[in-house]
Design a protein around this motif. Structure first.
Motif, mmCIF file in Angstrom:
data_model
loop_
_atom_site.group_PDB
_atom_site.id
_atom_site.type_symbol
_atom_site.label_atom_id
_atom_site.label_comp_id
_atom_site.label_asym_id
_atom_site.label_seq_id
_atom_site.Cartn_x
_atom_site.Cartn_y
_atom_site.Cartn_z
ATOM 1 N N ARG A 1 55.772 11.339 33.211
ATOM 2 C CA ARG A 1 56.672 10.510 34.022
ATOM 3 C C ARG A 1 57.496 9.518 33.208
ATOM 4 O O ARG A 1 58.178 8.661 33.774
ATOM 5 N N LYS A 2 57.448 9.605 31.880
ATOM 6 C CA LYS A 2 58.222 8.718 31.019
ATOM 7 C C LYS A 2 59.372 9.491 30.393
ATOM 8 O O LYS A 2 59.172 10.508 29.728
ATOM 9 N N LYS A 3 60.608 9.004 30.622
ATOM 10 C CA LYS A 3 61.768 9.641 29.998
ATOM 11 C C LYS A 3 61.920 9.107 28.584
ATOM 12 O O LYS A 3 61.920 7.898 28.355
ATOM 13 N N ILE A 4 62.044 10.026 27.620
ATOM 14 C CA ILE A 4 62.241 9.666 26.222
ATOM 15 C C ILE A 4 63.602 10.201 25.801
ATOM 16 O O ILE A 4 63.845 11.408 25.834
ATOM 17 N N LYS A 5 64.478 9.295 25.405
ATOM 18 C CA LYS A 5 65.872 9.644 25.153
ATOM 19 C C LYS A 5 66.171 9.737 23.655
ATOM 20 O O LYS A 5 65.471 9.184 22.818
ATOM 21 N N GLY A 6 67.247 10.451 23.355
ATOM 22 C CA GLY A 6 67.858 10.383 22.034
ATOM 23 C C GLY A 6 67.125 11.084 20.912
ATOM 24 O O GLY A 6 67.354 10.784 19.744
ATOM 25 N N MET A 7 66.260 12.044 21.218
ATOM 26 C CA MET A 7 65.557 12.742 20.145
ATOM 27 C C MET A 7 66.371 13.937 19.653
ATOM 28 O O MET A 7 66.989 14.657 20.435
ATOM 29 N N ASN A 8 66.349 14.145 18.327
ATOM 30 C CA ASN A 8 66.996 15.321 17.743
ATOM 31 C C ASN A 8 66.256 16.593 18.147
ATOM 32 O O ASN A 8 65.037 16.584 18.356
ATOM 33 N N ILE A 9 67.012 17.690 18.207
ATOM 34 C CA ILE A 9 66.398 18.951 18.629
ATOM 35 C C ILE A 9 67.136 20.134 18.023
ATOM 36 O O ILE A 9 68.347 20.071 17.755
ATOM 37 N N LEU A 10 66.407 21.201 17.763
ATOM 38 C CA LEU A 10 66.980 22.489 17.407
ATOM 39 C C LEU A 10 66.766 23.447 18.567
ATOM 40 O O LEU A 10 65.736 23.400 19.236
ATOM 41 N N ILE A 11 67.729 24.319 18.795
ATOM 42 C CA ILE A 11 67.587 25.374 19.802
ATOM 43 C C ILE A 11 67.611 26.709 19.071
ATOM 44 O O ILE A 11 68.572 27.022 18.360
ATOM 45 N N THR A 12 66.543 27.495 19.229
ATOM 46 C CA THR A 12 66.473 28.789 18.562
ATOM 47 C C THR A 12 65.506 29.693 19.312
ATOM 48 O O THR A 12 64.921 29.302 20.333
ATOM 49 N N ASN A 13 65.301 30.894 18.818
ATOM 50 C CA ASN A 13 64.435 31.882 19.471
ATOM 51 C C ASN A 13 62.965 31.552 19.226
ATOM 52 O O ASN A 13 62.534 31.424 18.082
ATOM 53 N N MET A 14 62.178 31.410 20.294
ATOM 54 C CA MET A 14 60.754 31.081 20.198
ATOM 55 C C MET A 14 59.853 32.257 20.539
ATOM 56 O O MET A 14 58.638 32.103 20.636
ATOM 57 N N TYR A 15 60.434 33.453 20.706
ATOM 58 C CA TYR A 15 59.655 34.583 21.211
ATOM 59 C C TYR A 15 58.478 34.931 20.301
ATOM 60 O O TYR A 15 57.342 35.082 20.758
ATOM 61 N N LYS A 16 58.748 35.078 19.000
ATOM 62 C CA LYS A 16 57.671 35.492 18.100
ATOM 63 C C LYS A 16 56.605 34.422 17.962
ATOM 64 O O LYS A 16 55.425 34.718 17.815
ATOM 65 N N MET A 17 57.011 33.176 18.007
ATOM 66 C CA MET A 17 56.043 32.100 17.942
ATOM 67 C C MET A 17 55.105 32.150 19.146
ATOM 68 O O MET A 17 53.886 32.010 19.013
ATOM 69 N N SER A 18 55.657 32.364 20.329
ATOM 70 C CA SER A 18 54.834 32.490 21.535
ATOM 71 C C SER A 18 53.899 33.687 21.431
ATOM 72 O O SER A 18 52.713 33.610 21.789
ATOM 73 N N LYS A 19 54.410 34.796 20.927
ATOM 74 C CA LYS A 19 53.624 36.021 20.829
ATOM 75 C C LYS A 19 52.406 35.825 19.936
ATOM 76 O O LYS A 19 51.287 36.215 20.281
ATOM 77 N N PHE A 20 52.608 35.182 18.796
ATOM 78 C CA PHE A 20 51.517 35.063 17.844
ATOM 79 C C PHE A 20 50.534 33.962 18.207
ATOM 80 O O PHE A 20 49.354 34.054 17.907
ATOM 81 N N TYR A 21 51.013 32.905 18.864
ATOM 82 C CA TYR A 21 50.080 31.892 19.342
ATOM 83 C C TYR A 21 49.237 32.418 20.499
ATOM 84 O O TYR A 21 48.136 31.949 20.749
ATOM 85 N N GLY A 22 49.791 33.364 21.252
ATOM 86 C CA GLY A 22 49.095 33.827 22.452
ATOM 87 C C GLY A 22 49.297 32.877 23.617
ATOM 88 O O GLY A 22 48.581 32.924 24.614
ATOM 89 N N VAL A 23 50.281 31.999 23.496
ATOM 90 C CA VAL A 23 50.619 31.020 24.531
ATOM 91 C C VAL A 23 52.128 31.013 24.679
ATOM 92 O O VAL A 23 52.847 31.044 23.677
ATOM 93 N N ARG A 24 52.628 30.969 25.904
ATOM 94 C CA ARG A 24 54.072 30.854 26.079
ATOM 95 C C ARG A 24 54.513 29.477 25.604
ATOM 96 O O ARG A 24 54.117 28.456 26.151
ATOM 97 N N ILE A 25 55.337 29.451 24.578
ATOM 98 C CA ILE A 25 55.806 28.189 24.017
ATOM 99 C C ILE A 25 57.290 28.030 24.331
ATOM 100 O O ILE A 25 58.101 28.878 23.983
#
Length: 342
Positions: A283-307
């Motif tokens: 419930r806390k909004k945190i503003k102004g953080m840097n972010i990258l947008i990229t493909n997370m499919y393989k990371m989710s697959k290998f963790y075994g968790v949808r990331i």
């Protein structure tokens, strides 16, 4: 050195992140191409093991350890089998990963080929260390994975012994204070309660229930009312979200620029750089953080968790974090400027 028996390694994955931070806050439409030598990429291993940590001096229930920073990487001074250098604190990886530059003579077993987002990335092996010393902590007979981390040394111009995963600290509550650059460890009972009950307990501004898988924390956040699953990763210098997310999420990010990322096999993927504007956690909004947008499919697959994303040092700099693996809980005492942010 005694024979090492390994249980099944669940996955090997190279995650790629830009090693250099954002240079501007304005909207930029230019494109830039770069190679993996200018990236921070790490090996993540998840493996089951019991009786894993052995620490000297069982009478001490509280440790304070100074942290160093290389860019936004969190660094611990360490001595491993007589070799001194820097360990990167990495909550996104369960175990110990060593740099083959300094541990090439180790008694290695289980040669494996690692692959990642852009293709095959090299050979990894497993070994065992005799001793690890970090401040007053002493570890013995630790299992470790060994791979070449020379690219990180070159990018940050420091001696990197390896990555230090949270599973090494399973018997402690871990407090991370990046504003003052220090770490506190509080020894825990089996129940997850601190052994030293005379110390004043912190009053959390946020208390997050987490899903813990192989000593890696997954927490829930929302962007534009969409619930998302994030991995907490001190080894990531910035935050990441997946390009698979719906437009209602991606359209909240202010895009600054785009880049092409090249890895092994000359394969390229696109990475967008931006600022998060509508991230809410507990419930806390945190503003102004840097972010990258990229493909997370393989990371989710290998963790075994949808990331859906990863929360890195940009997030951890918002306050003091208390991480308890036994209780599967994260407590946060926000910085004053974050408390006053609407």
């Amino acid at each position: 050195m005694p024979k090492i028996e390994y249980k099944k390694i669940r996955f090997i994955l190279f995650a790629f992140f830009l090693i250099f931070g954002f240079q501007t806050r304005g909207m930029i439409s230019s494109e830039k191409s770069f190679t993996s030598s200018s990236l921070f990429y790490k090996t993540i291993f998840l493996r089951s093991s019991r009786g894993y940590v052995s620490i000297n001096d069982e009478q001490i229930n509280h440790y304070s350890i100074a942290l160093k920073r290389a860019g936004r990487l969190i660094i611990l001074d360490a001595i491993i089998d007589g070799v001194s250098g820097n360990l990167i604190l990495d909550t996104g990886s369960a175990e110990l990963v060593l740099n083959s530059i300094y541990f090439r003579d180790s008694n290695r077993r289980t040669q494996l080929t690692a692959g990642g987002i852009t293709g095959s990335t090299g050979v990894v092996s497993a070994t065992k260390t005799d001793s690890i010393r970090i401040a007053e902590l002493n570890f013995s007979n630790q299992r470790a994975n060994v791979t070449d981390l020379g690219h990180i040394e070159k990018a940050r111009n420091i001696k990197v012994l390896g990555f230090f995963g949270l599973k090494m600290l399973n018997d402690f509550e871990v407090m991370i204070d990046l504003k003052n650059n220090y770490l506190e460890l509080h020894r825990l009972h089996f129940s997850g309660r601190r052994m030293n009950d005379k110390m004043e307990l912190p009053v959390y501004d946020l208390e997050l229930d987490a899903r813990v898988q192989q000593s890696v924390f997954f927490i829930e956040g929302t962007i534009n009312r969409k619930k998302l699953t994030f991995c907490l990763d001190t080894g990531a210098e910035t935050n990441v979200i997946g390009n698979h997310l719906p437009d209602k999420v991606l359209n909240t990010v202010s895009i600054l620029r785009r880049s092409e990322m090249s890895g092994a096999g000359n394969r390229k993927i696109e990475v967008l750089h931006g600022i998060m504007n509508d991230f809410i956690i507990s419930r806390k909004k945190i503003k102004g953080m840097n972010i990258l947008i990229t493909n997370m499919y393989k990371m989710s697959k290998f963790y075994g968790v949808r990331i859906d994303g990863m929360l890195g040092c940009d997030f951890l700099e918002k306050g003091v974090f208390y991480i308890n693996l036994k209780k599967e809980m994260i407590g946060i005492v926000l910085n004053e400027e974050e408390k006053n942010e609407n």
